[in-house]
Design a protein around this motif. Sequence first.
Motif, PDB file in Angstrom:
ATOM      1  N   VAL A  79      34.659  26.866  24.856  1.00 35.05           N
ATOM      2  CA  VAL A  79      33.482  26.160  24.796  1.00 35.05           C
ATOM      3  C   VAL A  79      33.731  25.229  26.145  1.00 35.05           C
ATOM      4  CG1 VAL A  79      33.496  26.416  22.336  1.00 35.05           C
ATOM      5  CG2 VAL A  79      34.500  24.401  23.694  1.00 35.05           C
ATOM      6  N   GLU A  80      34.363  25.104  26.951  1.00 32.60           N
ATOM      7  CA  GLU A  80      34.131  24.185  28.177  1.00 32.60           C
ATOM      8  C   GLU A  80      33.448  24.949  29.182  1.00 32.60           C
ATOM      9  OE1 GLU A  80      37.195  24.771  26.502  1.00 32.60           O
ATOM     10  OE2 GLU A  80      37.847  22.769  25.857  1.00 32.60           O
ATOM     11  N   HIS A  81      33.223  26.112  28.889  1.00 32.43           N
ATOM     12  CA  HIS A  81      32.650  26.986  30.214  1.00 32.43           C
ATOM     13  C   HIS A  81      31.451  27.744  29.704  1.00 32.43           C
ATOM     14  CE1 HIS A  81      36.861  26.605  31.261  1.00 32.43           C
ATOM     15  NE2 HIS A  81      36.557  26.411  32.555  1.00 32.43           N
ATOM     16  N   PRO A  82      30.241  27.174  29.602  1.00 34.37           N
ATOM     17  CA  PRO A  82      29.012  27.742  29.131  1.00 34.37           C
ATOM     18  C   PRO A  82      28.852  29.024  29.988  1.00 34.37           C
ATOM     19  CG  PRO A  82      28.540  25.710  30.263  1.00 34.37           C
ATOM     20  CD  PRO A  82      30.079  25.730  30.020  1.00 34.37           C
ATOM     21  N   ARG A  83      28.949  29.119  31.333  1.00 39.54           N
ATOM     22  CA  ARG A  83      28.798  30.012  32.164  1.00 39.54           C
ATOM     23  C   ARG A  83      29.273  31.497  31.574  1.00 39.54           C
ATOM     24  NH1 ARG A  83      25.940  29.544  36.747  1.00 39.54           N
ATOM     25  NH2 ARG A  83      25.215  27.415  37.356  1.00 39.54           N
ATOM     26  N   GLN A  84      30.699  31.281  31.305  1.00 40.34           N
ATOM     27  CA  GLN A  84      31.294  32.503  31.164  1.00 40.34           C
ATOM     28  C   GLN A  84      30.962  32.874  29.610  1.00 40.34           C
ATOM     29  OE1 GLN A  84      32.553  29.830  32.597  1.00 40.34           O
ATOM     30  NE2 GLN A  84      34.218  30.151  34.074  1.00 40.34           N
ATOM     31  N   ILE A  85      30.706  31.947  28.727  1.00 36.49           N
ATOM     32  CA  ILE A  85      30.116  32.205  27.262  1.00 36.49           C
ATOM     33  C   ILE A  85      28.992  32.925  27.423  1.00 36.49           C
ATOM     34  CG2 ILE A  85      29.153  31.257  25.116  1.00 36.49           C
ATOM     35  CD1 ILE A  85      30.907  28.551  25.678  1.00 36.49           C
ATOM     36  N   TRP A  86      28.043  32.764  28.398  1.00 34.09           N
ATOM     37  CA  TRP A  86      26.661  33.324  28.381  1.00 34.09           C
ATOM     38  C   TRP A  86      26.594  34.773  29.164  1.00 34.09           C
ATOM     39  CZ3 TRP A  86      22.495  33.567  26.031  1.00 34.09           C
ATOM     40  CH2 TRP A  86      21.298  34.206  26.449  1.00 34.09           C
ATOM     41  N   ASP A  87      27.902  34.661  30.118  1.00 32.45           N
ATOM     42  CA  ASP A  87      28.099  35.933  30.817  1.00 32.45           C
ATOM     43  C   ASP A  87      28.699  37.008  29.724  1.00 32.45           C
ATOM     44  OD1 ASP A  87      27.383  34.890  33.261  1.00 32.45           O
ATOM     45  OD2 ASP A  87      29.178  34.791  33.928  1.00 32.45           O
ATOM     46  N   ALA A  88      29.441  36.631  28.731  1.00 36.14           N
ATOM     47  CA  ALA A  88      29.943  37.467  28.021  1.00 36.14           C
ATOM     48  C   ALA A  88      28.756  37.949  26.840  1.00 36.14           C
ATOM     49  CB  ALA A  88      31.107  36.885  27.111  1.00 36.14           C
ATOM     50  N   ALA A  89      27.856  36.679  26.515  1.00 34.03           N
ATOM     51  CA  ALA A  89      26.741  37.013  25.812  1.00 34.03           C
ATOM     52  C   ALA A  89      25.810  38.199  26.168  1.00 34.03           C
ATOM     53  CB  ALA A  89      26.128  36.266  25.323  1.00 34.03           C
ATOM     54  N   LEU A  90      25.698  38.111  27.658  1.00 30.87           N
ATOM     55  CA  LEU A  90      24.774  39.044  28.309  1.00 30.87           C
ATOM     56  C   LEU A  90      25.386  40.345  28.347  1.00 30.87           C
ATOM     57  CD1 LEU A  90      23.706  36.957  31.564  1.00 30.87           C
ATOM     58  CD2 LEU A  90      22.402  37.571  29.406  1.00 30.87           C
ATOM     59  N   GLY A  91      26.845  40.421  28.247  1.00 30.05           N
ATOM     60  CA  GLY A  91      27.340  41.785  28.510  1.00 30.05           C
ATOM     61  C   GLY A  91      27.075  42.651  27.057  1.00 30.05           C
ATOM     62  N   GLN A  92      26.935  41.854  26.051  1.00 36.83           N
ATOM     63  CA  GLN A  92      26.591  42.479  24.640  1.00 36.83           C
ATOM     64  C   GLN A  92      25.191  42.583  24.544  1.00 36.83           C
ATOM     65  OE1 GLN A  92      28.373  40.505  21.056  1.00 36.83           O
ATOM     66  NE2 GLN A  92      30.116  39.960  22.128  1.00 36.83           N
ATOM     67  N   LEU A  93      24.385  41.731  25.208  1.00 40.55           N
ATOM     68  CA  LEU A  93      22.889  41.988  25.026  1.00 40.55           C
ATOM     69  C   LEU A  93      22.534  43.243  25.752  1.00 40.55           C
ATOM     70  CD1 LEU A  93      21.783  38.057  25.367  1.00 40.55           C
ATOM     71  CD2 LEU A  93      21.444  39.621  23.300  1.00 40.55           C
ATOM     72  N   GLN A  94      23.147  43.501  26.955  1.00 46.48           N
ATOM     73  CA  GLN A  94      22.844  44.654  27.539  1.00 46.48           C
ATOM     74  C   GLN A  94      22.495  45.930  26.880  1.00 46.48           C
ATOM     75  OE1 GLN A  94      25.274  44.027  31.246  1.00 46.48           O
ATOM     76  NE2 GLN A  94      23.440  45.243  32.110  1.00 46.48           N
ATOM     77  N   LEU A  95      23.593  45.855  25.763  1.00 45.59           N
ATOM     78  CA  LEU A  95      23.773  47.108  24.502  1.00 45.59           C
ATOM     79  C   LEU A  95      22.645  47.140  23.627  1.00 45.59           C
ATOM     80  CD1 LEU A  95      27.854  46.875  24.164  1.00 45.59           C
ATOM     81  CD2 LEU A  95      26.509  48.063  25.973  1.00 45.59           C
ATOM     82  N   HIS A  96      21.923  45.931  23.634  1.00 45.18           N
ATOM     83  CA  HIS A  96      20.950  46.148  22.721  1.00 45.18           C
ATOM     84  C   HIS A  96      19.660  45.883  23.004  1.00 45.18           C
ATOM     85  CE1 HIS A  96      24.141  45.415  19.677  1.00 45.18           C
ATOM     86  NE2 HIS A  96      24.816  44.634  20.429  1.00 45.18           N
ATOM     87  N   VAL A  97      19.290  45.655  24.308  1.00 46.02           N
ATOM     88  CA  VAL A  97      17.943  45.780  24.742  1.00 46.02           C
ATOM     89  C   VAL A  97      17.868  46.888  25.922  1.00 46.02           C
ATOM     90  CG1 VAL A  97      17.525  43.221  24.247  1.00 46.02           C
ATOM     91  CG2 VAL A  97      18.504  44.038  26.513  1.00 46.02           C
ATOM     92  N   THR A  98      16.477  47.220  25.953  1.00 49.26           N
ATOM     93  CA  THR A  98      15.985  48.179  27.372  1.00 49.26           C
ATOM     94  C   THR A  98      16.313  47.711  28.599  1.00 49.26           C
ATOM     95  OG1 THR A  98      13.738  47.591  27.266  1.00 49.26           O
ATOM     96  CG2 THR A  98      14.497  49.239  25.676  1.00 49.26           C
ATOM     97  N   ARG A  99      16.788  48.449  29.202  1.00 44.82           N
ATOM     98  CA  ARG A  99      17.023  47.892  30.586  1.00 44.82           C
ATOM     99  C   ARG A  99      15.675  47.091  31.345  1.00 44.82           C
ATOM    100  NH1 ARG A  99      18.972  51.488  36.192  1.00 44.82           N
ATOM    101  NH2 ARG A  99      19.112  49.837  37.608  1.00 44.82           N
ATOM    102  N   PRO A 100      14.538  47.618  31.314  1.00 46.83           N
ATOM    103  CA  PRO A 100      13.526  46.742  31.689  1.00 46.83           C
ATOM    104  C   PRO A 100      13.353  45.466  31.147  1.00 46.83           C
ATOM    105  CG  PRO A 100      12.729  48.860  31.285  1.00 46.83           C
ATOM    106  CD  PRO A 100      13.946  48.825  30.730  1.00 46.83           C
ATOM    107  N   ASN A 101      13.498  45.296  29.705  1.00 48.85           N
ATOM    108  CA  ASN A 101      13.632  43.967  28.987  1.00 48.85           C
ATOM    109  C   ASN A 101      14.764  42.994  29.541  1.00 48.85           C
ATOM    110  OD1 ASN A 101      11.209  44.253  27.645  1.00 48.85           O
ATOM    111  ND2 ASN A 101      12.508  45.013  25.696  1.00 48.85           N
ATOM    112  N   PHE A 102      15.924  43.763  29.838  1.00 51.84           N
ATOM    113  CA  PHE A 102      16.975  42.900  30.392  1.00 51.84           C
ATOM    114  C   PHE A 102      16.849  42.475  31.641  1.00 51.84           C
ATOM    115  CE2 PHE A 102      21.091  42.126  32.289  1.00 51.84           C
ATOM    116  CZ  PHE A 102      21.808  41.537  31.489  1.00 51.84           C
ATOM    117  N   GLU A 103      16.353  43.307  32.606  1.00 53.88           N
ATOM    118  CA  GLU A 103      15.799  42.837  33.857  1.00 53.88           C
ATOM    119  C   GLU A 103      14.869  41.946  33.873  1.00 53.88           C
ATOM    120  OE1 GLU A 103      17.235  44.086  36.867  1.00 53.88           O
ATOM    121  OE2 GLU A 103      18.849  45.265  35.983  1.00 53.88           O
ATOM    122  N   THR A 104      13.756  41.886  33.285  1.00 50.62           N
ATOM    123  CA  THR A 104      12.633  41.027  33.207  1.00 50.62           C
ATOM    124  C   THR A 104      13.115  39.638  32.232  1.00 50.62           C
ATOM    125  OG1 THR A 104      11.065  42.855  32.866  1.00 50.62           O
ATOM    126  CG2 THR A 104      10.351  40.668  32.388  1.00 50.62           C
TER     127      THR A 104
END
Length: 456
Positions: A5-30
Motif C-alpha cells: 500500500v505504500e506504492h500507489p503507482r504500482q497498485i494502479w499499474d497492477a489494476a490497469l493491467g487487469q482493466l485492459q482485459l475488461h475494456v475495449t482498446r479504444p476505451n482504454f486508450e481514451t
Amino acid sequence: MTTTVEHPRQIWDAALGQLQLHVTRPNFETWLKNTVGVAYRDGEFVVGAPNAFVAEMLEQRMYSLISRTLESVLKSEVEIRFEVTTPEGEPPALHSVNDGHGEADGTLAAVQPPAYRPATLNARYTFERFVVGKSNELAHAAADAVSGRPGELYNPLVLYSDVGLGKTHLMHAIGHRATSRGMSLIYSTTEEFTNSYIKAIREGSTDEFRERYRSADLLLLDDVQFLIGKEQTQEGFFHTFNALHMTNRQIVLTSDRPVSALTLLEDRIQSRLAGGLVVDIQPPDVETRIAILRAKAEEMRQDVPDPVLQFLAERIHKNIRELEGSLNKVVALADLTGAAVSIELTRQAVADVVETAAERKIPDTAVVEAVSSHFGVPVEAIKGRKRDKRTAQARQVAMYLLREESQLGLSTIGKILGGKNHNTIMHGCDRIANQLNVDPQLRRRLINIRESLSAH
C-alpha cells in the motif's frame, strides 16, 4: 503478486493491467492510459486523470469496474477519488492552457494559410489566452478535444454559463484552431442567424442560405437561447443542424442556461442539443480571478502589485469582463494622474463598481447556518467529527463558502469549524471546487445557499 500500500503507482499499474482485459482498446486508450495512482490512505485511493473531463467519465461510467478491480488487487474494500493531475501525479499549474496539437511533429507548419477566416472571430479569444481554473476546466477540456477532432467526439458541444464567464472565448478559440488548419467555419450570433434566415425567405434566396450554413466544416452559434419564441427560425435551425450533424460537421453552441431550462424550444431541437455534450462554466474562484488579472496585467505590460490584484479579485467575483474592466480603469487612472498603482488608487478607480470589504463579507455564522439549513445537518455536527457522507459534504461546503463568501483564511476557517487543521480545510475547499465541475445537484445547492446569503 502482492502489492504494498505504500506504492500507489504500482497498485494502479497492477489494476490497469487487469482493466485492459475488461475494456475495449479504444476505451482504454481514451480513458485509462494516461491515469496514475496518486495516493492510498485510510481506505481511499486517489487516481490522477489528465483533465476534468476524463475524471468525470471515469467517475460516472467506470467507477464500479475500477472499484472491483482495485479491491481485487488490494484484497480490501476501497473508496476511489478521481482528481486532475499532471502525468507525474502533481496538480496541474493554473495556467494549464496549451495549444500543442501537431506542433511536436511540425504538422502545423505544413498547413496552408486558411481558406476562410471570418473577421468576426475575436483575435484575443484563443486557447493561449484562456486562464484555466477549477470553475472552467471541464469546459476547456471539452473545447480543446472538439478543436482537435471536430465532428468526431462531442457533437454538438453546448457551453452554458452566466454572462461574462468565458463561453464565447472558448467558442472563438475552437474557431481559431480550426481555421489555422485550413477548415472553414461559420460563426454567428443567433440574432444574426435569425436575421439572415428571415431575409432569405423574404428575398427568395433560401438555397443560398442553406449552402452558406451547411457547407462549412464547423458551425459556431452564440446565444442559442434567443431561438426561443422564433418558430420560423427554429425550423431553419433544425434542418441546418440535421444537415451538418448527418455529415459529421462540428456544431458548437453557447447558451445562458442549461439545455433542460430551454423549455420553450421545440422538443425536437431540445432533444438534439441534449444529445451532445453539455457543459457549464461556473464563476471563477478567487485564485483563478487573481490569475486572470495577472494575465491581463502581463498582456497590458503593466506592473500591478499583488495586493491590488487580490483587492480586485476579492470584490469582483461573478463576471470576468467586469473584473478585467476594473483593472483597465485602475491602470488608466494611474496613467492619467502619473500616480503609482496602489490600493488607495484602486479604491478610487473602482469605487462605483465594488463594495467595501466590510459590505462584501458575509458573517461566518450566517454561512454555517445557511449550510446547516440547506443540508439538514445541525451546526454542531458540521463543527464536529462525524464522517458520514452527508455531514462530510455539508462541512466541506461550509469550508468552501467561508473562503469564497466570507473571505476568511484557512486557519480562521479551521478554528470556526471546530479546530480543523490548515490541510483539512484546503482539501475540503478543493474537493468542493472539483465536484462543482461534475455534479449538477451540488451546483444547484450552492446557488440556493448563495441566494439565501445574498438576502442576508
